[in-house]
Design a protein around this motif. Structure first.
Motif, short mmCIF file in Angstrom:
data_model
loop_
_atom_site.label_atom_id
_atom_site.label_comp_id
_atom_site.label_asym_id
_atom_site.label_seq_id
_atom_site.Cartn_x
_atom_site.Cartn_y
_atom_site.Cartn_z
N GLU A 190 0.81 -1.17 -0.03
CA GLU A 190 0.03 0.02 -0.10
C GLU A 190 1.01 1.08 0.47
OE1 GLU A 190 -3.29 0.14 -0.94
OE2 GLU A 190 -3.53 -2.54 -0.35
N TRP A 191 1.93 0.89 0.40
CA TRP A 191 2.77 2.39 0.36
C TRP A 191 4.27 2.63 -0.64
CZ3 TRP A 191 8.17 3.45 -0.12
CH2 TRP A 191 7.84 4.55 -0.63
N HIS A 192 3.56 3.98 -1.21
CA HIS A 192 4.46 4.73 -2.18
C HIS A 192 5.11 5.74 -1.53
CE1 HIS A 192 2.09 2.27 -5.55
NE2 HIS A 192 0.75 2.67 -4.42
N GLU A 193 5.94 5.97 -3.03
CA GLU A 193 7.35 6.91 -2.08
C GLU A 193 6.58 8.10 -2.70
OE1 GLU A 193 11.10 8.52 -3.96
OE2 GLU A 193 10.51 6.58 -4.21
N PHE A 194 6.11 8.99 -3.80
CA PHE A 194 5.38 9.66 -4.40
C PHE A 194 3.92 9.68 -3.74
CE2 PHE A 194 8.36 8.76 -6.99
CZ PHE A 194 9.50 9.33 -6.62
N PRO A 237 1.58 5.40 -9.94
CA PRO A 237 0.93 4.15 -9.69
C PRO A 237 0.49 3.58 -8.08
CG PRO A 237 3.25 4.19 -10.43
CD PRO A 237 2.62 5.33 -10.44
N SER A 238 0.56 5.24 -7.31
CA SER A 238 -0.13 5.59 -6.05
C SER A 238 -1.64 5.42 -6.06
CB SER A 238 0.43 6.61 -5.18
OG SER A 238 -0.39 7.29 -5.70
N ARG A 271 2.13 -3.02 -9.30
CA ARG A 271 2.32 -2.77 -10.53
C ARG A 271 3.43 -1.89 -10.61
NH1 ARG A 271 -3.14 -4.52 -12.50
NH2 ARG A 271 -4.58 -4.08 -11.12
N ALA A 272 4.22 -3.06 -11.75
CA ALA A 272 4.95 -2.22 -12.64
C ALA A 272 5.07 -0.70 -13.35
CB ALA A 272 5.55 -2.89 -14.30
N PHE A 273 6.24 0.27 -13.12
CA PHE A 273 6.06 1.03 -13.80
C PHE A 273 7.43 1.53 -14.11
CE2 PHE A 273 7.60 5.61 -13.70
CZ PHE A 273 6.11 6.14 -14.11
N HIS A 302 -0.19 -5.47 -16.83
CA HIS A 302 -0.55 -4.78 -16.56
C HIS A 302 -0.33 -3.80 -14.64
CE1 HIS A 302 -3.22 -8.42 -16.83
NE2 HIS A 302 -2.39 -9.14 -15.78
N GLY A 303 0.45 -2.95 -16.16
CA GLY A 303 0.63 -1.62 -14.94
C GLY A 303 0.89 -0.47 -15.70
N VAL A 304 1.98 0.04 -16.35
CA VAL A 304 2.31 1.70 -16.72
C VAL A 304 3.63 1.53 -17.61
CG1 VAL A 304 2.34 4.02 -16.47
CG2 VAL A 304 0.81 3.11 -14.76
#
Length: 514
Positions: A190-194, A237-238, A271-273, A302-304
């Motif tokens: 659940e944690w994202h840097e941005f 991604p967040s 998910r991949a970025f 399945h990502g960006v």
């Protein structure tokens, strides 16, 4: 004596069963590896023989032939070391069992160090899936690959750290418990840097990003340098929904084959970025080479996939995006065969409107019309047609930058609305014949069923198509975006307001490209 060990070769992102046949007979001392091996497989005899000696076993005497069947599939990499060593032990009767061991029960992969240690290999997840398809009872994998292999249910996973452990397990003189998947291995992070709370202004861009993520739509951001395009993209991604276990296994399989799984992480938790540099080659972006491997479009499954400075990419590299954007997969044909890589990703692109940046006649005046046209022509019409939302990201005014009032809406709030919209879509598509995860993946049948327009909406859309001279593909994508806007608003029908907002996202490119 002849022994047969079951293993697997990775071909694309799938595994193909391989039988390692080892035959040892009297004759001049010689060892041959046949069955279309590459250099790494041919060299494995030296590693295997040294590992056997250092593990307390005897090297075979006489003539030894190792066949990797089927012979028409190229065998690559060091993953056949362990099955070859165990086949040699079985063929020379060194497993130490009174009764013949059950060699058919296991599918085995692993690289050997000279000391006899079993090292990590790539592509373990598709290998275990192939073992389950074949009906194997168990899979023997390197200790470092155990958690990754345990993702697959219905087959027992036995991790081994040394050649001797593997031999004892195969002989039945050791009976360790199968490995289990750690309880938190497939839990989404659940944690994202941005966070979007750090972004000042750009409310219209945030709205477009929310719509794009809610429906899985492709997005193009156009704005001057320093307007925040990359900052917005890095925060996407967040607000994405967490990976389901099925999606996580699909994405992990691709990263496993490419050898890009993070250390100590058996499964992708987010998910991949992917953000490749604009100097990337066609093969690096789409995949391929003489030994076809996944490209950036498949690693973003399945990502960006974020392409910053879009016109700086080679036109040939951009044009190869057309198939995966349309079909959700990449097909690569080589002399050895045809491979298909999954590539269901959300494209996010960013660019300046002119070579010098900036909107408007004043900025365009810094470039000649020919320079501007040449810059814009690097992006073809068919590629633009496959991008659902085209938005302007203008430079912020100084007052907005210096404003000290409360923070912007956090990612958690935006994500909650997106999750609600995705849940509506899941309920809508779960009973369909096709696998559809979000609105962007709808086909003609789903559009006809779920995007029914009233007379006012149909007339508005007809006028927009005439005025903007949009293609049939653009028409479909407008309907999909409008369906997502209605889902975010909690509306059952696609109304005129949703159509109008969706059309607005297809007008900017007409202004810039003319």
């Amino acid at each position: 004596m002849l022994a047969k060990i079951h293993s697997a070769a990775v071909w694309g992102v799938e595994a193909v069963g391989v039988e390692v046949e080892v035959n040892n007979t009297w004759g001049d001392y010689d060892t041959k590896v046949v069955g279309l091996p590459d250099a790494a497989v041919r060299e494995s005899c030296h590693r295997v023989y040294t590992a056997l000696q250092n593990s307390g076993y005897k090297n075979p005497l006489g003539r030894t032939t190792i066949n990797l069947a089927p012979a028409d599939i190229r065998k690559e990499g060091p993953s056949f070391d362990l099955p070859m060593a165990l086949g040699l032990l079985a063929a020379t009767d060194q497993l130490g069992t009174a009764a013949p061991p059950d060699l058919d029960a296991f599918l085995i992969v692993g690289e050997l160090a000279l000391s006899g240690e079993v090292r990590q290999v790539r592509g373990v997840l598709p290998t275990v899936l192939e073992a389950r398809r074949q009906g194997r009872r168990a899979v023997m994998v390197p200790l470092a690959n155990a958690a990754e292999a345990a993702l697959v249910s219905g087959v027992e996973i036995y991790p081994v750290g040394t050649l001797r452990q593997a031999a004892e397990l195969l002989a039945g003189t050791a009976a360790p418990a199968p490995a289990a998947l750690p309880a938190d291995a497939a839990a989404g992070e659940e944690w994202h840097e941005f966070d979007f709370a750090e972004v000042k202004g750009q409310e219209s861009a945030k709205r477009a990003i929310e719509i794009a993520v809610a429906g899985g739509h492709n997005l193009l951001m156009i704005g001057p340098p320093g307007s925040g395009k990359s900052m917005l993209a890095k925060r996407i991604p967040s607000i994405f929904p967490p990976l389901s276990l099925e999606e996580a296994i699909e994405a992990t399989k691709i990263h496993s084959v490419a050898g890009l799984l993070p250390p100590g992480q058996p499964v992708l938790r987010r998910r991949a970025f992917r953000a490749p540099h604009h100097t990337i080659s066609d093969v690096g972006l789409i995949g391929g080479s003489s030994n076809p491997s996944p490209g950036e479009v498949s690693l973003a499954h399945h990502g960006v996939l974020f392409l910053d400075e879009l016109p700086e990419f080679k036109r040939s590299a951009l044009e190869v995006l057309r198939q995966p954007l349309e079909d959700g997969h990449v097909t690569i044909s080589r002399a050895a065969g045809t491979l298909t890589f999954p590539a269901q990703f959300m494209l996010v692109a960013a660019m300046n409107p002119t070579p010098t940046g900036g909107f408007g006649d004043a900025q365009r005046g810094k470039c000649t019309p020919l320079q501007v046209q040449k810059y814009l022509n690097k992006i073809s019409g068919p590629l633009l047609d496959r991008i659902d939302l085209h938005i302007e990201v203008p430079a912020l005014k100084h007052e907005q930058l210096l404003e000290q009032r409360g923070a912007a809406e956090p990612s958690s709030a935006i994500r909650a609305r997106i999750l609600a919209a995705r849940e509506v879509q899941r309920g809508r598509f779960e009973k369909g014949r096709r696998r559809v995860a979000c609105n962007a993946q709808m086909g003609p049948a789903e559009l006809k069923k779920f995007c029914v327009l009233d007379e006012a909406s149909r007339e508005f859309l007809r006028m927009a198509l005439d005025d903007l001279k949009l293609s049939a593909r653009a028409y479909d994508r407008i309907l999909k975006v409008a369906r997502t806007i209605a889902d975010l608003g909690g509306e059952e029908a696609v109304g005129e307001a949703a159509i109008a907002e969706a059309v607005q996202f297809r007008s900017l490119d007409r202004q810039i490209w003319g």
